[in-house]
Design a protein around this motif. Structure first.
Motif: not given
Ligand code: FES
Ligand code: FES
Lengths: 794, 168
Positions: A27, A33, A37, B39-40, B80-81, B84, B89, B93-94, B96-98, B102, B105, B108, B112
């Motif tokens: 994750d 980010g 891809y 590129t995020g 998004v970059e 964190a 995170l 973000q936290q 979403f992983t908990d 996603l 991704g 995502t 977010l």
């Protein structure tokens, strides 16, 4: 549920990790980010490719006047079908004699066969410049327009234009097969029910479109292709074959893949054309499909016509079925599984969880001037399940039997499994009836019926739809043969413990959202007796992963998972051997727990895995004959079958025809579960894709063959407000046939959801005598079903 | 090909100024991804429907495929970059992983950023408000169940953080 004992040779080590809802280790890179891809990749001197695509459904290409482009050969390059005439066309891989072949040039040479068919590729230094040039070139292509063939009906009308003149027909396959004695079944029937059903054409539409980046290092004679694919190794073999390159000079990398759902398993013509162009130009070339292009030119799915006759007794017993399954294949019978991918798989899977002992199937496929049909989650099985479950509800309604009861009367019981269906599918184990009962209990069926009746009096139309399913999984040689489209295959994993004691697992399956890095790490951690944090899973690069077919058809957990378990077991033995030398003990007396090897019962006599691994590589006194701690194992499993039941509660607005989904309950039984959190989420995602097909999604073509759904404003995929809460409950019937009892899963939700939605709507509209004969259930169709506008199935 | 005139544009992204020389027609998404190298932010449709390209412009969610980079000059752009901090995170973000919010991704980053915009406007949303707040962001993998759950968890975490900040 049946008590299944897994035979010892199939057992896998299950300890701290397998079966736990472990959070995904992959994750963080998506959340920050930094996941890359194909569109995110950039190479020095990279060029950008944009396609010129046919605006006509059916036409002959007369000329492409490239002279309109300033800077041709200097800052802009063009490749037409003529430039690629030495590249062999793509052909399907299905081993059936009487299936006609439709070779597809990766860029059209003489003829285009659907709107979006590739006519030329324009390459320039930046995407904007390439788009400009492509637009200019589009206006400089001369076509002779041919009569369009927009539907199966048109394809087979007398005098229809032919997509492939040399075939002499648009119907590329028709075959009947009898299973059991249908004459007897129909003679014994009290009633015969019939339907003509049109399953809609919809598609995967992953959030990441397709994309390819290719680079040829001339000095190394090395081609590297990054593609948004589900099958990197298979693609490498195809690229090497098509471009005449030695396979060891081709490397395919699937970087992060933003969803595939089956669409990214077959070879896209672009995956051949872009590497060819990179080879010619000696510079990296990147093509990223835009959404409009995707909705035109990427493969579509699921369209077929199913005509049924069902023989039943007055008690609602299904005695026999005659079914005709006709696929609308689009412009080419696509590579990998051909235009039969829908109708053949639908026919073979038709019986589902029921005892149907007589079944005649007639399978056909025709070419039409539409985008080709290929795989999308639940291939064939979705359409079969949809029509069967709708039919069962209609029969129940006609005979005055409750829809739950009619299923009970026909369903296979778990103690009858293993059972070979009349079409030859060997159901290994399952919980067909238990899933149904659990679903009905969870939704409180009786309470719903009471409420439904009360609200009907107030003019509100609530409905409940049931859809039971069997999902064929473990797609290897056996499974594909049982599905009716034989494709021999196997997959491999390499598990290696390095000198520091940490673990690398290289797999041939290729993840695109399913959480393989987590699930496989769970299996390896249990297999070796280490912490998951010490395991790294790698995949998606033909240079670093062993050969295999990749990820599709719910095969990765069962096949990939088993290869990881088997290789881990080998490496564990290697570790124990070295540890035994170090501890002067018998390997059989040793255990590995939390990365420590000790003599069972005497934990003080121990070595850490790091100490043992170090010694295995560096200490010639204790190392084995083959010092590396590594093993590569394959698996080609027997077919397995997951199962379950989806129940949808819905309400129809009688004024507008809008269907609102109130609640969904899904029961999933996929045998041994590796990570329940991932399984639950796969079910939910698949169900929502099925809801899309049931209520919103359809690629619409006009009678002139023009596509009308070419943006996300016209092609509607479900949003967060379109879907209700989905409760997923699990039953676990481990497979007695497969390693670890794992079955694989992921498609059941898509297979089952459309019928559950359709049955809920038909149930809500029972007072109107509604019979669903096509999808999606858009408001205008719902109003027709209620007799409020037009004719129901006109 | 005729080359189009270029201009120098200064963009403030995640608090850092970037000077780029670009054609006026370049979208903010393309400039962030290709000129700034972040590129995020993803492109799922390039026609304003999918929400994958969502970034914050002075705190509001916008679709970076629908505006030109030149229009963003002078604004604070958040991607998004920037979420964190030092590899840790943030609470969204936290969450979403908990909550397994996603799968592949691809949606995502946009998701977010939309959650941030939603929670800034409505720190304590109901489930319905979350669904409505996010219905401009398409996700093809999750069926939204865990995205809704993650967002609710992020809201709860934000609330807890606020009340402990008040208490101290
Ligand atoms: S890429 Fe901007 S909304 Fe889809
Ligand atoms: S996680 Fe794949 S599109 Fe949302």
């Amino acid at each position: 549920m049946s008590e299944t004992i897994i035979e010892s040779h199939l057992a896998i080590r299950k300890d701290k990790w397998i079966g736990k809802p472990t959070k995904r280790v992959e994750d963080p890179r998506y959340l920050t980010g930094t996941a890359r891809y194909v569109a995110d990749l950039e190479l020095p001197r990279m060029l950008h490719a944009v396609y010129v695509r046919s605006p006509h459904p059916h036409a002959r290409i007369l000329s492409v006047d490239t002279s309109v482009l300033p800077g041709l050969g200097k800052s802009v390059w063009v490749f037409t079908g003529q430039d690629l005439r030495d590249v062999p066309p793509l052909i399907d891989h299905v081993a059936l004699d009487n299936l006609l072949r439709t070779p597809q040039n990766v860029i059209a040479i003489d003829k285009v066969r659907f709107v979006g068919d590739a006519v030329a590729v324009v390459v320039a230094g930046d995407r904007y410049a390439a788009e400009d040039a492509a637009e200019q070139l589009s206006a400089a292509v001369e076509y002779e327009v041919l009569p369009p063939v927009p539907s199966v009906e048109a394809a087979n009308a007398p005098g229809a234009a032919l997509l492939f003149d040399d075939l002499g027909t648009n119907e590329i396959y028709r075959q009947t097969e009898k299973h059991g004695d249908t004459e007897k079944a129909f003679a014994a029937a009290d009633r015969v029910f019939t339907t003509r059903f049109h399953h809609n054409r919809y598609g995967a539409a992953p959030m990441e479109t397709r994309g390819v980046l290719a680079n040829y290092e001339r000095s190394e004679q090395q081609l590297t292709v990054w593609s948004s694919t589900q099958m990197p190794h298979f693609l490498r073999s195809v690229i090497a074959g098509q471009l005449g390159l030695p396979e060891h000079r081709v490397r395919v990398i699937a970087p992060e893949v933003g969803g595939g759902f089956g669409q990214k398993m077959c070879t896209s013509p672009e995956e051949i054309a872009i590497p060819f162009i990179a080879l010619q130009l000696g510079r990296p070339v990147k093509w990223i499909e835009d959404r409009h292009e995707h909705l035109l030119a990427a493969t579509q799915a699921k369209e077929e016509f199913i005509n049924l006759e069902v023989a039943v007794s007055n008690e609602g017993k299904l005695l026999g079925v005659r079914g005709e399954f006709i696929g609308d294949g689009g412009g080419y019978s696509f590579n990998t599984e051909s235009a039969l991918i829908e109708p053949a798989l639908a026919a073979k899977s038709f019986p589902g969880p029921y005892r149907i002992e007589a079944f005649d199937e007639e399978v056909a496929a025709s070419l039409t001037n539409k985008s080709p049909v290929a795989a999308y989650r639940g291939v064939g099985w979705t359409a079969a399940n949809t029509v069967r479950e709708i039919m069962i509800d209609e029969i129940a309604r006609e005979l005055g039997i409750d829809p739950v009861e009619i299923r009970r009367r026909n369903m296979l019981r778990s103690d009858e499994l293993p059972y070979r269906s009349v079409t030859g599918q060997l159901y290994d184990s399952g919980s067909y009836l238990e899933s149904l009962e659990l679903a009905m209990k969870t939704v409180d069926y009786d309470a719903f019926r009471t409420m439904q009746e009360r609200l009907r009096e107030q003019g509100r139309y609530l409905g409940l739809g049931i859809s039971s399913y069997v999902e064929q999984t473990a797609w290897g040689s056996d499974s594909s043969a049982q599905a009716g489209t034989p494709l021999p295959s196997h997959d491999n994993s390499t598990v290696t413990v390095d000198p520091s004691g940490t673990v690398t697992v290289a797999v041939s399956t290729s993840c695109h959202g399913q959480g393989h890095e987590t699930s496989y790490a769970q299996i390896a951690a249990d297999g070796l007796g280490v912490d998951m944090a010490d395991v790294k899973v790698v995949f998606g690069d033909t240079l670093t992963s062993p050969y295999g077919l990749g990820t599709y058809a719910s095969r990765s957990a069962v096949i990939g998972g088993a290869t990881v378990a088997r290789a881990s077991a080998d490496v564990r033995e290697q570790i124990l051997k070295v540890a035994a030398n170090m501890l002067e003990a018998n390997p059989d007396d040793l255990v590995i727990e939390d990365g420590t090897i000790s003599v069972a019962g005497t934990p003080s006599v121990s070595k850490t895995l790091a100490e043992v691994a170090y010694a295995a590589y560096w200490d010639s006194e204790v190392r084995s004959d083959e010092p590396m701690l590594t093993s590569t194992r394959f698996y080609d499993p027997p077919a397995t079958y997951a199962n379950g039941c989806v129940v949808v509660l819905a309400e129809v607005d009688a004024d507008t025809g809008v269907v609102t989904l109130d609640r969904i309950v899904a029961i999933e039984d996929c045998g041994t579960v590796i990570n329940p959190m991932i399984v639950e989420a796969q079910v939910q995602g698949a169900i929502v894709q099925g809801i899309g097909g049931a209520l919103f999604e359809q690629f619409v073509y006009g009678d002139d063959g023009q596509p009308l759904t070419t943006t996300y404003m016209d092609y509607l995929i479900p949003t967060s407000t379109d879907v209700p809460p989905i409760e997923v409950l699990s039953l676990e019937s481990p497979s007695p046939f497969s390693i670890g009892g794992i079955k694989g899963m992921g498609e059941g939700g898509q297979i089952a959801a459309p019928a559950a939605v359709a049955n809920a709507v038909a149930d809500a509209l029972a007072p109107f005598g509604a019979r669903v004969r096509k999808l999606p259930l858009a408001p205008d169709y719902v109003l027709r079903l209620m007799g409020k506008i037009g004719s129901p199935n006109g | 090909m005729a080359t189009n005139p270029k201009q120098v544009v200064t963009l403030t992204v995640n608090g850092e100024a970037h000077e780029v020389l670009i054609e006026g027609r370049r979208t903010l998404a393309d400039v962030l991804r290709e000129n700034v190298g972040l590129t995020g932010t993803k492109l799922g449709c390039e026609h304003g429907v999918c929400g994958a390209c969502t970034v914050l412009l002075d705190g509001s969610a916008v679709r970076s495929c629908l505006i030109f980079a030149v229009q963003a000059e002078g604004a604070e752009i958040a991607t998004v970059e920037g979420l964190a901090e030092d590899g840790k995170l943030d609470h969204v973000q936290q969450a979403f992983t908990d909550n397994h919010g996603l799968q592949c991704g691809f949606c995502t980053a946009g998701m977010l950023m939309s959650v941030h915009a939603l929670l800034a406007e409505n720190p304590d949303p109901t489930e319905d408000e979350i669904r409505v707040g996010l219905n401009g962001n398409l996700c093809r993998c999750t069926g939204y169940q865990n995205i809704v759950k993650s967002t609710a968890a992020a809201a709860a975490a934000g609330k807890a953080a606020r009340s402990s900040a008040q208490a101290s």
